[in-house]
Scaffold this motif. Structure first.
Motif, PDB file in Angstrom:
ATOM      1  N   VAL A 146     -17.004  50.980 -27.679  1.00  0.00           N
ATOM      2  CA  VAL A 146     -16.507  51.970 -28.628  1.00  0.00           C
ATOM      3  C   VAL A 146     -14.993  52.059 -28.589  1.00  0.00           C
ATOM      4  O   VAL A 146     -14.329  52.222 -29.614  1.00  0.00           O
ATOM      5  N   SER A 147     -14.412  51.930 -27.405  1.00  0.00           N
ATOM      6  CA  SER A 147     -12.959  52.074 -27.283  1.00  0.00           C
ATOM      7  C   SER A 147     -12.220  51.003 -28.080  1.00  0.00           C
ATOM      8  O   SER A 147     -11.090  51.214 -28.510  1.00  0.00           O
ATOM      9  N   ASP A 148     -12.847  49.845 -28.311  1.00  0.00           N
ATOM     10  CA  ASP A 148     -12.209  48.799 -29.104  1.00  0.00           C
ATOM     11  C   ASP A 148     -11.979  49.253 -30.540  1.00  0.00           C
ATOM     12  O   ASP A 148     -11.030  48.840 -31.194  1.00  0.00           O
ATOM     13  N   ASP A 149     -12.876  50.105 -31.048  1.00  0.00           N
ATOM     14  CA  ASP A 149     -12.758  50.560 -32.425  1.00  0.00           C
ATOM     15  C   ASP A 149     -11.588  51.515 -32.608  1.00  0.00           C
ATOM     16  O   ASP A 149     -11.105  51.709 -33.711  1.00  0.00           O
ATOM     17  N   TYR A 150     -11.154  52.167 -31.542  1.00  0.00           N
ATOM     18  CA  TYR A 150     -10.099  53.170 -31.639  1.00  0.00           C
ATOM     19  C   TYR A 150      -8.826  52.768 -30.885  1.00  0.00           C
ATOM     20  O   TYR A 150      -7.930  53.576 -30.727  1.00  0.00           O
ATOM     21  N   THR A 328     -17.303  58.167 -29.328  1.00  0.00           N
ATOM     22  CA  THR A 328     -18.604  57.541 -29.555  1.00  0.00           C
ATOM     23  C   THR A 328     -18.499  56.695 -30.816  1.00  0.00           C
ATOM     24  O   THR A 328     -17.433  56.579 -31.422  1.00  0.00           O
ATOM     25  N   LYS A 329     -19.616  56.137 -31.233  1.00  0.00           N
ATOM     26  CA  LYS A 329     -19.615  55.344 -32.457  1.00  0.00           C
ATOM     27  C   LYS A 329     -19.490  56.221 -33.694  1.00  0.00           C
ATOM     28  O   LYS A 329     -19.291  55.712 -34.789  1.00  0.00           O
ATOM     29  N   GLU A 382     -13.287  60.692 -37.720  1.00  0.00           N
ATOM     30  CA  GLU A 382     -14.662  60.339 -38.047  1.00  0.00           C
ATOM     31  C   GLU A 382     -14.722  58.832 -38.256  1.00  0.00           C
ATOM     32  O   GLU A 382     -13.912  58.266 -38.997  1.00  0.00           O
ATOM     33  N   ALA A 383     -15.665  58.172 -37.579  1.00  0.00           N
ATOM     34  CA  ALA A 383     -15.629  56.710 -37.477  1.00  0.00           C
ATOM     35  C   ALA A 383     -15.935  56.003 -38.789  1.00  0.00           C
ATOM     36  O   ALA A 383     -15.349  54.959 -39.084  1.00  0.00           O
ATOM     37  N   PHE A 412      -6.933  53.573 -40.306  1.00  0.00           N
ATOM     38  CA  PHE A 412      -7.310  52.203 -40.640  1.00  0.00           C
ATOM     39  C   PHE A 412      -6.758  51.269 -39.580  1.00  0.00           C
ATOM     40  O   PHE A 412      -5.798  51.578 -38.882  1.00  0.00           O
ATOM     41  N   LYS A 413      -7.406  50.121 -39.449  1.00  0.00           N
ATOM     42  CA  LYS A 413      -6.947  49.119 -38.505  1.00  0.00           C
ATOM     43  C   LYS A 413      -5.603  48.564 -38.967  1.00  0.00           C
ATOM     44  O   LYS A 413      -5.373  48.399 -40.167  1.00  0.00           O
ATOM     45  N   LEU A 414      -4.737  48.269 -38.030  1.00  0.00           N
ATOM     46  CA  LEU A 414      -3.401  47.795 -38.381  1.00  0.00           C
ATOM     47  C   LEU A 414      -3.471  46.493 -39.168  1.00  0.00           C
ATOM     48  O   LEU A 414      -2.630  46.233 -40.036  1.00  0.00           O
ATOM     49  N   LYS A 415      -4.491  45.687 -38.925  1.00  0.00           N
ATOM     50  CA  LYS A 415      -4.620  44.422 -39.637  1.00  0.00           C
ATOM     51  C   LYS A 415      -4.918  44.628 -41.118  1.00  0.00           C
ATOM     52  O   LYS A 415      -4.726  43.730 -41.939  1.00  0.00           O
ATOM     53  N   ASP A 416      -5.393  45.846 -41.478  1.00  0.00           N
ATOM     54  CA  ASP A 416      -5.729  46.130 -42.870  1.00  0.00           C
ATOM     55  C   ASP A 416      -4.555  46.682 -43.658  1.00  0.00           C
ATOM     56  O   ASP A 416      -4.703  47.008 -44.841  1.00  0.00           O
ATOM     57  N   ILE A 417      -3.401  46.811 -43.021  1.00  0.00           N
ATOM     58  CA  ILE A 417      -2.264  47.423 -43.708  1.00  0.00           C
ATOM     59  C   ILE A 417      -1.818  46.579 -44.907  1.00  0.00           C
ATOM     60  O   ILE A 417      -1.322  47.115 -45.900  1.00  0.00           O
ATOM     61  N   GLY A 418      -2.015  45.272 -44.829  1.00  0.00           N
ATOM     62  CA  GLY A 418      -1.627  44.406 -45.934  1.00  0.00           C
ATOM     63  C   GLY A 418      -2.390  44.721 -47.198  1.00  0.00           C
ATOM     64  O   GLY A 418      -1.816  44.797 -48.295  1.00  0.00           O
TER      65      GLY A 418
END
Length: 427
Positions: A146-150, A328-329, A382-383, A412-418
């Motif tokens: 779960v920690s990978d998601d955040y 959590t998830k 909220e996930a 949002f994930k940093l990779k999605d900033i584009g």
């Protein structure tokens, strides 16, 4: 009469023969959902029951095993801890154990289908089982931590402006947070880094003025008039902040729920604040008008709003700090609090005015102030949607000066900033 008696005896004999060798074995549940672990094997207990029947006459010959049916879980990912047993050796409540091996790779959902299997001299006698749950499904979720998601998230949203007593979305909020917790048996320290820009509110003060010139109006080159009266003033102070925060993380709780973690978190933070002061004058009540001649002062109109700005630079060292996470998830909750030394730097306003009057190019020196600060921040994400609510408050002990703010944003994930900024880039 004899004919009916023979028929009854025949069916009775067939029932006895058919009843021989029956048994009742059943799983307690139809399925269990479990998630893989990246750190250690997981042992799953699967309970089943054995009930004796009147026809259970061959219990000392029937052998129980468990077979696998159409499993999508690779054989290398699990093992079944069970040796074949005679039915006569079983208790009423029994358990079979499945060892799910650790896995560091992200995987899709898998299934392991178990079936109760009974044999007598290598002959399948499963049709003699009277149990109602003869099959069991182990649903194995992905091993995603779960920690990978955040770990690395960026936020884009708005501040809630509450200066006028009404909660409304106003002004841009952005942040990028990097959360790397310490991992047991690998590294002792983790860290938390936050880069952010937001608006916080300091205070709103209401006061009144009386018998004061609220308007000066020239009539000609040598004549003007003053209008005196009384009214109200509302002074609102807000701050637009650009900051960077860093905290090393040392885990405090060693055991317990792996979703909940508490860290000792001293902190370093630098914030550039642009302090905005807005004086809003209410409609004045006119008392009198005085005409005067001579030097005409600058025009004054207190019916207009007056706004001023100044820059301040805060550097803080939090010696006492705590960082609490519950992730959590479904949701991520982070709470950070810190107490320590605060150094504030801002321009010497008097020297700046003198330089402007004299036309001097000398840079005005910076004034310094020292205090003890305390701050608290909370993030709730909220996930699924990434909707994030964030609140913070910062204040001082000796010269109280609170700054508080509430923001609503989307993570949002940093990779999605584009993909988010592409509409702006392509214009």
């Amino acid at each position: 009469m004899k004919k009916y008696l023979i028929t009854i005896l025949l069916f009775g004999w067939m029932g006895v023969v058919w009843g021989q060798g029956t048994f009742n074995l059943s799983f307690v549940k139809d399925s269990i959902v479990i998630s893989k672990s990246k750190d250690s094997d997981i042992i799953i207990a699967i309970p089943y029951t054995y009930k004796t029947t009147k026809g259970d006459t061959l219990a000392n010959k029937y052998i129980l095993t468990f077979s696998v049916n159409e499993s999508t879980l690779p054989n290398s990912d699990y093992s079944i801890d069970f040796r074949p047993r005679l039915l006569s050796s079983l208790q009423e409540n029994e358990t079979v154990y499945v060892r799910l091996k650790k896995d560091i790779l992200t995987d899709r959902e898998r299934r392991l289908d178990l079936k109760i299997n009974i044999k007598n001299d290598d002959k399948d006698v499963n049709d003699h089982n009277l149990g109602d749950k003869k099959n069991f499904t182990l649903i194995v979720k992905s091993s995603v931590d779960v920690s990978d998601d955040y770990t690395l998230l960026s936020y884009l949203g708005t501040n809630f402006d509450m200066a006028d007593g009404k909660t409304k979305a106003k002004n841009l909020f952005f942040a990028t947070n990097v959360f790397v917790p310490p991992i047991e048996s690998k590294n002792r320290f983790g860290f938390y880094l936050s880069l952010y820009g937001n608006r916080t509110m300091s205070n709103t003060d209401s006061s009144r003025y009386s018998n004061r010139a609220f308007k000066v109006q020239p009539v000609n080159d040598s004549l003007y008039y003053r209008v005196r009266g009384s009214g109200s003033i509302v002074t609102t102070t807000t701050a637009d902040n650009m900051g960077v925060h860093f905290s090393p993380l040392i885990k405090i709780n060693k055991r317990g729920n792996h979703h909940f973690n508490l860290y000792y978190a001293p902190s370093l933070e630098f914030v550039w604040r642009r302090i905005n002061t807005l004086r809003t004058y209410g409609a004045p009540t006119e008392l009198d008008t005085v005409y005067e001649s001579g030097f005409i002062p600058n025009r004054v109109d207190l019916s207009q709003n007056i706004q001023t700005q100044k820059n301040e630079f805060d550097f803080s060292v939090g010696l006492v700090g705590a960082f609490l996470t519950y992730e959590t998830k479904a949701v991520s909750v982070r709470i950070h609090s810190s107490v320590g030394y605060l150094g504030r730097f801002h321009k010497n306003s008097r020297r700046s005015v003198v330089n402007e009057v004299l036309g001097s190019e000398t840079i005005a020196p910076m004034d310094k102030a020292h205090d003890i600060f305390y701050t608290g921040r909370a993030w709730i994400t909220e996930a699924v949607t990434g909707i994030t609510l964030q609140a913070e408050i910062t204040n001082q002990f000796f010269k109280p000066r609170p700054f508080f703010g509430v923001t609503l944003s989307k993570a949002f994930k940093l990779k999605d900033i584009g993909s988010i900024l592409s509409p702006l880039v392509n214009k």
